[in-house]
Design a protein around this motif. Sequence first.
Motif, PDB file in Angstrom:
ATOM      1  N   GLY A 244     -15.996  -6.908  38.477  1.00  0.00           N
ATOM      2  CA  GLY A 244     -15.966  -8.205  39.148  1.00  0.00           C
ATOM      3  C   GLY A 244     -16.478  -9.325  38.272  1.00  0.00           C
ATOM      4  N   ALA A 245     -17.082  -8.990  37.126  1.00  0.00           N
ATOM      5  CA  ALA A 245     -17.586  -9.998  36.188  1.00  0.00           C
ATOM      6  C   ALA A 245     -16.766  -9.939  34.896  1.00  0.00           C
ATOM      7  CB  ALA A 245     -19.062  -9.763  35.904  1.00  0.00           C
ATOM      8  N   SER A 246     -17.066 -10.847  33.991  1.00  0.00           N
ATOM      9  CA  SER A 246     -16.351 -10.913  32.711  1.00  0.00           C
ATOM     10  C   SER A 246     -17.357 -10.887  31.566  1.00  0.00           C
ATOM     11  CB  SER A 246     -15.510 -12.201  32.640  1.00  0.00           C
ATOM     12  OG  SER A 246     -14.556 -12.229  33.688  1.00  0.00           O
ATOM     13  N   VAL A 247     -16.862 -10.681  30.353  1.00  0.00           N
ATOM     14  CA  VAL A 247     -17.715 -10.681  29.171  1.00  0.00           C
ATOM     15  C   VAL A 247     -18.444 -12.015  29.085  1.00  0.00           C
ATOM     16  CG1 VAL A 247     -17.737 -10.596  26.653  1.00  0.00           C
ATOM     17  CG2 VAL A 247     -16.230  -9.057  27.936  1.00  0.00           C
ATOM     18  N   ARG A 248     -19.761 -11.955  28.880  1.00  0.00           N
ATOM     19  CA  ARG A 248     -20.570 -13.179  28.882  1.00  0.00           C
ATOM     20  C   ARG A 248     -21.894 -12.960  28.156  1.00  0.00           C
ATOM     21  NH1 ARG A 248     -21.984 -12.736  35.333  1.00  0.00           N
ATOM     22  NH2 ARG A 248     -23.693 -11.210  35.146  1.00  0.00           N
ATOM     23  N   VAL A 249     -22.600 -14.082  27.899  1.00  0.00           N
ATOM     24  CA  VAL A 249     -23.944 -14.053  27.331  1.00  0.00           C
ATOM     25  C   VAL A 249     -24.928 -14.362  28.446  1.00  0.00           C
ATOM     26  CG1 VAL A 249     -25.544 -15.112  25.695  1.00  0.00           C
ATOM     27  CG2 VAL A 249     -23.155 -14.756  25.039  1.00  0.00           C
ATOM     28  N   GLN A 250     -26.008 -13.591  28.506  1.00  0.00           N
ATOM     29  CA  GLN A 250     -27.043 -13.847  29.505  1.00  0.00           C
ATOM     30  C   GLN A 250     -28.376 -13.281  29.016  1.00  0.00           C
ATOM     31  OE1 GLN A 250     -25.264 -11.080  32.645  1.00  0.00           O
ATOM     32  NE2 GLN A 250     -27.489 -10.809  33.005  1.00  0.00           N
ATOM     33  N   PRO A 251     -29.505 -13.748  29.582  1.00  0.00           N
ATOM     34  CA  PRO A 251     -30.816 -13.214  29.171  1.00  0.00           C
ATOM     35  C   PRO A 251     -30.914 -11.725  29.498  1.00  0.00           C
ATOM     36  CG  PRO A 251     -31.081 -15.281  30.350  1.00  0.00           C
ATOM     37  CD  PRO A 251     -29.642 -14.887  30.513  1.00  0.00           C
ATOM     38  N   ILE A 252     -31.593 -10.980  28.647  1.00  0.00           N
ATOM     39  CA  ILE A 252     -31.839  -9.563  28.917  1.00  0.00           C
ATOM     40  C   ILE A 252     -32.815  -9.479  30.086  1.00  0.00           C
ATOM     41  CG2 ILE A 252     -32.741  -7.404  27.981  1.00  0.00           C
ATOM     42  CD1 ILE A 252     -31.890  -8.410  25.191  1.00  0.00           C
ATOM     43  N   TRP A 253     -32.467  -8.749  31.138  1.00  0.00           N
ATOM     44  CA  TRP A 253     -33.181  -8.759  32.418  1.00  0.00           C
ATOM     45  C   TRP A 253     -34.239  -7.663  32.555  1.00  0.00           C
ATOM     46  CZ3 TRP A 253     -28.222  -7.592  31.307  1.00  0.00           C
ATOM     47  CH2 TRP A 253     -27.831  -6.254  31.480  1.00  0.00           C
ATOM     48  N   THR A 254     -34.392  -6.846  31.507  1.00  0.00           N
ATOM     49  CA  THR A 254     -35.344  -5.751  31.581  1.00  0.00           C
ATOM     50  C   THR A 254     -36.062  -5.589  30.250  1.00  0.00           C
ATOM     51  OG1 THR A 254     -35.570  -3.371  31.975  1.00  0.00           O
ATOM     52  CG2 THR A 254     -33.544  -4.107  30.929  1.00  0.00           C
ATOM     53  N   SER A 255     -37.219  -4.977  30.299  1.00  0.00           N
ATOM     54  CA  SER A 255     -37.960  -4.675  29.070  1.00  0.00           C
ATOM     55  C   SER A 255     -37.667  -3.254  28.586  1.00  0.00           C
ATOM     56  CB  SER A 255     -39.469  -4.827  29.309  1.00  0.00           C
ATOM     57  OG  SER A 255     -39.897  -3.937  30.343  1.00  0.00           O
ATOM     58  N   ASP A 256     -36.874  -2.519  29.379  1.00  0.00           N
ATOM     59  CA  ASP A 256     -36.567  -1.133  29.048  1.00  0.00           C
ATOM     60  C   ASP A 256     -35.289  -1.070  28.203  1.00  0.00           C
ATOM     61  OD1 ASP A 256     -36.630   1.598  28.938  1.00  0.00           O
ATOM     62  OD2 ASP A 256     -35.910   1.914  30.993  1.00  0.00           O
ATOM     63  N   TYR A 257     -35.394  -1.459  26.968  1.00  0.00           N
ATOM     64  CA  TYR A 257     -34.259  -1.407  26.041  1.00  0.00           C
ATOM     65  C   TYR A 257     -34.797  -1.303  24.610  1.00  0.00           C
ATOM     66  CZ  TYR A 257     -35.097  -6.289  24.744  1.00  0.00           C
ATOM     67  OH  TYR A 257     -35.639  -7.454  24.258  1.00  0.00           O
ATOM     68  N   TYR A 258     -33.881  -1.027  23.681  1.00  0.00           N
ATOM     69  CA  TYR A 258     -34.259  -1.007  22.269  1.00  0.00           C
ATOM     70  C   TYR A 258     -33.062  -1.492  21.445  1.00  0.00           C
ATOM     71  CZ  TYR A 258     -31.964   3.616  22.408  1.00  0.00           C
ATOM     72  OH  TYR A 258     -31.075   4.628  22.592  1.00  0.00           O
ATOM     73  N   ILE A 259     -33.312  -1.769  20.160  1.00  0.00           N
ATOM     74  CA  ILE A 259     -32.297  -2.339  19.273  1.00  0.00           C
ATOM     75  C   ILE A 259     -31.845  -1.292  18.254  1.00  0.00           C
ATOM     76  CG2 ILE A 259     -31.774  -4.162  17.593  1.00  0.00           C
ATOM     77  CD1 ILE A 259     -32.272  -5.207  20.413  1.00  0.00           C
ATOM     78  N   VAL A 260     -30.528  -1.203  18.104  1.00  0.00           N
ATOM     79  CA  VAL A 260     -29.935  -0.290  17.116  1.00  0.00           C
ATOM     80  C   VAL A 260     -29.066  -1.096  16.164  1.00  0.00           C
ATOM     81  CG1 VAL A 260     -28.233   1.561  16.790  1.00  0.00           C
ATOM     82  CG2 VAL A 260     -30.006   1.784  18.543  1.00  0.00           C
ATOM     83  N   ARG A 261     -29.181  -0.793  14.878  1.00  0.00           N
ATOM     84  CA  ARG A 261     -28.343  -1.477  13.861  1.00  0.00           C
ATOM     85  C   ARG A 261     -27.371  -0.471  13.235  1.00  0.00           C
ATOM     86  NH1 ARG A 261     -31.342  -5.378   9.897  1.00  0.00           N
ATOM     87  NH2 ARG A 261     -31.307  -6.545  11.868  1.00  0.00           N
ATOM     88  N   LEU A 262     -26.118  -0.882  13.157  1.00  0.00           N
ATOM     89  CA  LEU A 262     -25.082  -0.069  12.523  1.00  0.00           C
ATOM     90  C   LEU A 262     -24.810  -0.580  11.096  1.00  0.00           C
ATOM     91  CD1 LEU A 262     -22.590   0.138  15.530  1.00  0.00           C
ATOM     92  CD2 LEU A 262     -24.277   1.842  14.845  1.00  0.00           C
ATOM     93  N   GLY A 263     -24.230   0.277  10.270  1.00  0.00           N
ATOM     94  CA  GLY A 263     -23.850  -0.117   8.909  1.00  0.00           C
ATOM     95  C   GLY A 263     -24.951   0.029   7.918  1.00  0.00           C
ATOM     96  N   ILE A 264     -26.080   0.617   8.253  1.00  0.00           N
ATOM     97  CA  ILE A 264     -27.149   0.807   7.279  1.00  0.00           C
ATOM     98  C   ILE A 264     -27.532   2.284   7.207  1.00  0.00           C
ATOM     99  CG2 ILE A 264     -28.107  -1.507   7.527  1.00  0.00           C
ATOM    100  CD1 ILE A 264     -30.249  -0.327   9.323  1.00  0.00           C
TER     101      ILE A 264
END
Length: 264
Positions: A244-264
């Motif tokens: 019902g939604a579309s691709v968009r930018v929005q604030p991250i709503w939780t602290s339960d996440y982590y960052i992954v980098r590809l290509g290294i």
Amino acid sequence: MRSDSRRNTIEKPETGVAARPTGQKAAPKRSFRRSAAGNVVVMALAGGLIATMALPAYAFAPGSNDTQFGATEATQETKASAQKVTVDASAASVSIARDGFTATTSEELAASKAASEAAARVAVVAAEMATYASAYSGPSVSEYLASPAYPNFSLSSVYSVASQYQGVPYVYGGATPAGFDCSGFVMYVYAQFGISLPHSSTGQGAAGTRIALADAQPGDLVIMDGHDGFYAGNGNILHAPYEGASVRVQPIWTSDYYIVRLGI
């Protein structure tokens, strides 16, 4: 010698009451008490007569000799002797069992409801995928992997390409610009740089290197439980959020996440 005519003279009353001739008898006085008693008797008799006439006919029935009010032989027997019921001897050996039926339990109802909802969901997804498949005729993920559109990889270039797809509708299982789900969006963008990723947020998180949040750059992956997207800087995410939604930018709503980098 005095004359007898003196007896016939009328004496003057001393109390102002009219005098009566000498020798005349006084009229008998009426008794008020006797008259009142007579009235009471008459009224009592009249009341009794009215009450008797007002009684319904059946009020006299119990005292009558009418046979319809008499005891019958059957009623006399019920009063005079014990009642008997004949029971077959085989009745003692009859076993009592619960009726042969079953009832649906609450768990079974819940499972049936879940199955119905799942079937309905499958039908919706199938319809969406049919529309989705016919709505796009451009390169697929496999075609991009075979011939990358952007052979020179950089995080800024990844984020720039991903930003072009804002507004594409969410489609469960989608991995083309006709519709994306979260991991299909990431997979399609990275395929254009020749990087192959599974169609799974968990698998994509395992495909790269986990880095500190302070080192995150736009184009890195934001990995959550069952969801992912591109880091957009300043605590934001670029992603395909939900149906019902579309691709968009929005604030991250939780602290339960982590960052992954590809290509290294």
